[in-house]
Design an enzyme around this catalytic site. Structure first.
Site, PDB file in Angstrom:
ATOM      1  N   GLU A 407     -12.051 -40.561 -23.955  1.00 34.82           N
ATOM      2  CA  GLU A 407     -12.562 -39.316 -23.527  1.00 34.82           C
ATOM      3  C   GLU A 407     -13.864 -39.360 -22.594  1.00 34.82           C
ATOM      4  OE1 GLU A 407     -13.655 -37.396 -27.491  1.00 34.82           O
ATOM      5  OE2 GLU A 407     -11.299 -36.887 -27.913  1.00 34.82           O
ATOM      6  N   MET A 408     -13.712 -40.529 -21.710  1.00 30.69           N
ATOM      7  CA  MET A 408     -15.197 -40.996 -20.861  1.00 30.69           C
ATOM      8  C   MET A 408     -15.677 -39.844 -20.053  1.00 30.69           C
ATOM      9  SD  MET A 408     -12.047 -43.281 -20.898  1.00 30.69           S
ATOM     10  CE  MET A 408     -12.222 -43.492 -19.031  1.00 30.69           C
TER      11      MET A 408
END
Length: 802
Positions: A407-408
């Site tokens: 989920e960068m």
């Protein structure tokens, strides 16, 4: 379990560190976890810290956040603390190197020896060594360690991540001595493996003098039984040597069911003199992700049956002992899993050791979790962490994936930190680093779609039946994604459940409640987002997992998936949960006690025969007379018979194509009062197993709750379990009451609180009108007084005369 070679003086905070010389090596390694002092004082200055008087004794591992992450006050301490310890060196061997090795210290660390800074490290989830040779002296040496888990956007993971960033020296610490001429960290690669033969390449970095003329390397390969099966003798010609074993015949393969481990012994010699020796274990295996198809291990299709693991436990937070680490992995293996994603950071060395030994395939993850892309300093720190992760964990045969993040792009910590072009450029750099360091494993990310084609393996976000849609849409979801990504592995699915909370009318796979007049007071129909309802019954999550597993187990082209998450864990983002600040998506609670959902997974995956009646925590029920209730049994046995009050209700044959419970369901018409259910199950191997549960059933529906009753039970260890029951005006337990209650120990003892468990939380949502708290009595007092209350009921008191 790691051996402790420390020899203690009878002086607090002091350890006598005399190097231990064995027959073949001058290298020593001593655990120094015991007898430290701890100072909770946020100062950068060592002199100011050392002058403080309120140092407290402690042992390692340690975190200062073990309790405050779950207390009733918002936020948790993120600041500097100090540790110190005296070590006594009776002898200092000339030209030897003296090192401190930290397996993990969160999140940035500075080490001082005798008042001088010896070294520092950035990153809380990786090991590091500090060379203390220039700073030590004969006799007493003072070690001081400054640890800081304060908010620092240039160090991953982001503070916006859905887990606590525990501060402290959270893993083991070692004192290591290394001889003048010695071996560095060896690297083991198996470039060619088959059932017939294997090749092993041993890269050996050396710390040696310029004169190499008389130095030799002797490398032995031992089989799992300890027998030497091959050896190589090489003259040392440079400070980095490569030794190859090119024809290992019919190797015993490392596999999920037979995790055979070989041992590599590397000896450095000068003539007949032994200078140094190191040993590492290696497993021979190969794997493949078929493009748009399944996963293969050693040439055989293996469905990845996975879960996720956070590093924390009730009472200690992230400062877990090796025994607790090992217990987690053994329980995961007992459930039948063969794959585990280490979320969202590298974990304790004991975890990798356990996965190697138990046969658990590993997704190891860089802690780039949320926060987006940072600047130059952030990028340098992140690259360093990736290199450290791969370097430290390279030799573990259990690891098949280096994950570059999760989920960068989400919730960026920096302006334009979610810019796709810049994100992809940096992700490509990370991917290149990973492949340059390791050609044998795959890279992966989760839930960053724009970078899906940069890495080898990708996981989109699919939360069917929880954050979106219904669980019956799962097959459609995986059919949609399989052709889109060449290697699609589904990480994260599931939902929250509160132990002991059940409903006679669980939400269905279509997201509706079927009404029969006995459903709970709050009725939600056509629920698009189940997570928002807050039902959290064990019944619903059992059905959700049952459906997902039925789909994954019958899809011959599916790589596999990993349930989120194995154990309940703490998070700063969820203060409103039934156990505040706990993510309750675990299959077991924060102490490792199984929920009903654990047995659903066992029924599909476990090998040891078992049977479980759903549910052992659902022993008080109600419904109209004459209405039957469906009872499910989860078992890995072929034939199962259910008995109600000693009367057989028939035998069912398990069929995983059927839902629910693979067809192991019966309609039971409960009698008013006590009912005994017993199941007898016969496994294909002839083993017969049983399970039983007693149910108290009533035909009268409770009315609205008007108060709380308190009772107490003395436990075997002398503590008390105090239980609050919500009751109506007739004294009936309100099985539909789910509001939070607030316990308080007023006198004569202390609550076992801030544990994040069903009996270790002073603030907790009721489960079918019931909540409990364990209390430790003060032996000097004769009376224990406890109170429970909430906004509806202003206070109920209980006095216990001990």
């Amino acid at each position: 379990m790691k051996l402790n070679y420390s020899f203690f003086l009878c002086v607090i905070l002091c350890i006598k560190c005399t190097p231990k010389v064995d027959e073949i090596s001058l290298r020593t390694k001593q655990n120094i976890n015991d007898n430290w002092s701890y100072l909770e004082y946020s100062t950068e200055e060592i002199d100011i810290a050392n002058a403080q008087l309120d140092w407290e004794p402690t042992d390692l591992p340690h975190t200062w956040n073990s309790a405050d992450v779950l207390d009733s006050e918002p936020g948790y301490r993120r600041a500097i603390s100090w540790y110190k310890k005296d070590i006594v060196l009776d002898d200092i061997v000339k030209n030897d190197t003296y090192l401190l090795y930290f397996e993990g210290s969160n999140i940035s660390t500075t080490v001082y020896v005798n008042g001088e800074e010896a070294g520092a490290h950035i990153g809380g989830y990786l090991g590091f060594e500090i060379d203390i040779t220039p700073y030590i002296q004969l006799g007493k040496n003072e070690l001081m360690v400054k640890v800081d888990n304060g908010y620092e956007p240039d160090i991953i993971p982001s503070q916006k991540s859905d887990f606590f960033i525990y501060g402290g020296i959270t893993r083991d610490v070692w004192l290591i001595t290394r001889p003048e001429q010695s071996i560095g960290k060896i690297k083991l690669t198996t470039p060619r493996v088959s059932k017939e033969s294997a090749t092993l390449v041993v890269d050996v970095p050396l710390i040696v003098n310029e004169d190499l003329s008389d130095l030799m390397l002797h490398v032995f390969l031992r089989n799992p039984e300890g027998k030497i099966i091959s050896s190589e003798l090489e003259k040392v010609t440079e400070n980095s040597m490569t030794v190859s074993f090119n024809a290992i015949q019919k190797p015993k393969l490392w596999d999920i069911d037979s995790p055979y481990l070989y041992t590599v012994d590397v000896h450095l010699k000068s003539g007949d003199e032994e200078l140094d020796k190191v040993s590492e274990r290696v497993g021979f295996r190969w794997f493949e992700f078929k493009e748009n198809g399944p996963f293969y291990l050693n040439g055989k299709r293996v469905l990845l049956r996975g879960t996720h693991r956070h590093e924390e436990h009730a009472g200690v937070g992230a400062a877990m002992s090796n025994e607790l680490h090992r217990k987690d992995m053994e329980l995961i293996k007992e459930m039948g899993a063969n794959f585990v994603r280490l979320a969202h950071y590298p974990q304790d060395p004991e975890i990798y050791k356990a996965c190697d030994e138990l046969g658990l395939l590993v997704w190891d993850e860089l802690p780039w979790c949320r926060g987006g892309l940072g600047g130059e300093v952030w990028q340098k720190n992140t690259k360093n962490m990736l290199q450290e992760m791969i370097d430290q964990n390279y030799n573990h045969p259990s690891i098949i994936i280096w994950s570059l993040g999760n989920e960068m792009y989400w919730l960026p910590d920096f302006e334009k930190g979610d810019n796709t072009k810049n994100m992809n450029k940096f992700l490509t750099e990370l991917n290149t680093i990973a492949h340059n360091m390791d050609l044998t494993r795959k890279t992966a990310i989760r839930k960053y779609y724009e970078g899906a084609n940069i890495v080898d393996v990708f996981s989109p976000s699919i939360w069917s039946g929880w954050y979106s849609g219904s669980y019956k849409s799962y097959q459609k979801a995986i059919d949609t994604y399989k052709p889109q990504y060449k290697s699609f592995l589904h990480a994260e699915y599931g939902g929250s459940s509160h132990i002991g909370r059940h409903t006679e009318n669980p939400i269905t796979g279509e997201g509706v409640i079927n009404s029969d007049g006995w459903e709970e007071a709050i009725v939600q129909t056509k629920a698009a987002n189940i997570a928002q309802i807050g039902d959290w019954s064990e019944n619903y999550i059992v059905d959700l997992f049952d459906w997902h597993l039925r789909i994954s187990e019958t899809d011959s082209t599916f790589v596999g998936n990993a349930q989120w998450a194995f154990k309940d864990f703490g998070t700063p983002l969820r203060p409103e949960n039934d156990i505040p600040y706990m993510n309750q998506k675990g299959l077991v609670d924060r102490s490792g006690n199984p929920k009903d959902a654990f047995y659903v997974f066992k029924s599909y995956w476990a090998k040891k025969p078992f049977a479980y009646i759903e549910s052992h925590s659902w022993t008080d029920r109600q419904g109209p007379k004459g209405k039957s209730r469906e009872i499910s049994v989860f078992s890995n046995c072929k034939e199962v018979t259910l008995f109600h009050n000693s009367k057989s209700l028939g035998t069912r044959v398990k069929d995983i194509n059927k839902f629910p419970a693979s067809g192991l369901t019966w309609n039971v018409e409960f009698l008013e009062g006590d009912n005994k259910l017993m199941v007898v199950a016969k496994h294909e191997n002839g083993t017969v197993v049983e399970d039983a549960v007693e149910v108290n059933y009533r035909y009268i529906k409770n009315n609205v709750a008007v108060g709380l009753n308190l009772t107490a039970e003395k436990l075997d260890d002398g503590n008390y379990m105090v239980t609050a029951i919500a009751v109506d005006e007739n004294g009936l337990r309100c099985l539909d009451y789910e509001e939070k209650v607030y316990f308080q120990t007023l006198e004569g003892g202390c609550s076992i609180k801030n544990q994040g468990t069903p009996t270790g939380s002073e603030i907790i949502g009721m489960a079918n009108g019931k909540a409990s708290l364990e209390i430790k009595p003060d032996e000097t007092k004769t009376t224990l007084k406890v109170m429970v209350m909430n906004q509806n009921f202003k206070g109920t008191y209980l006095s216990i005369v001990k």
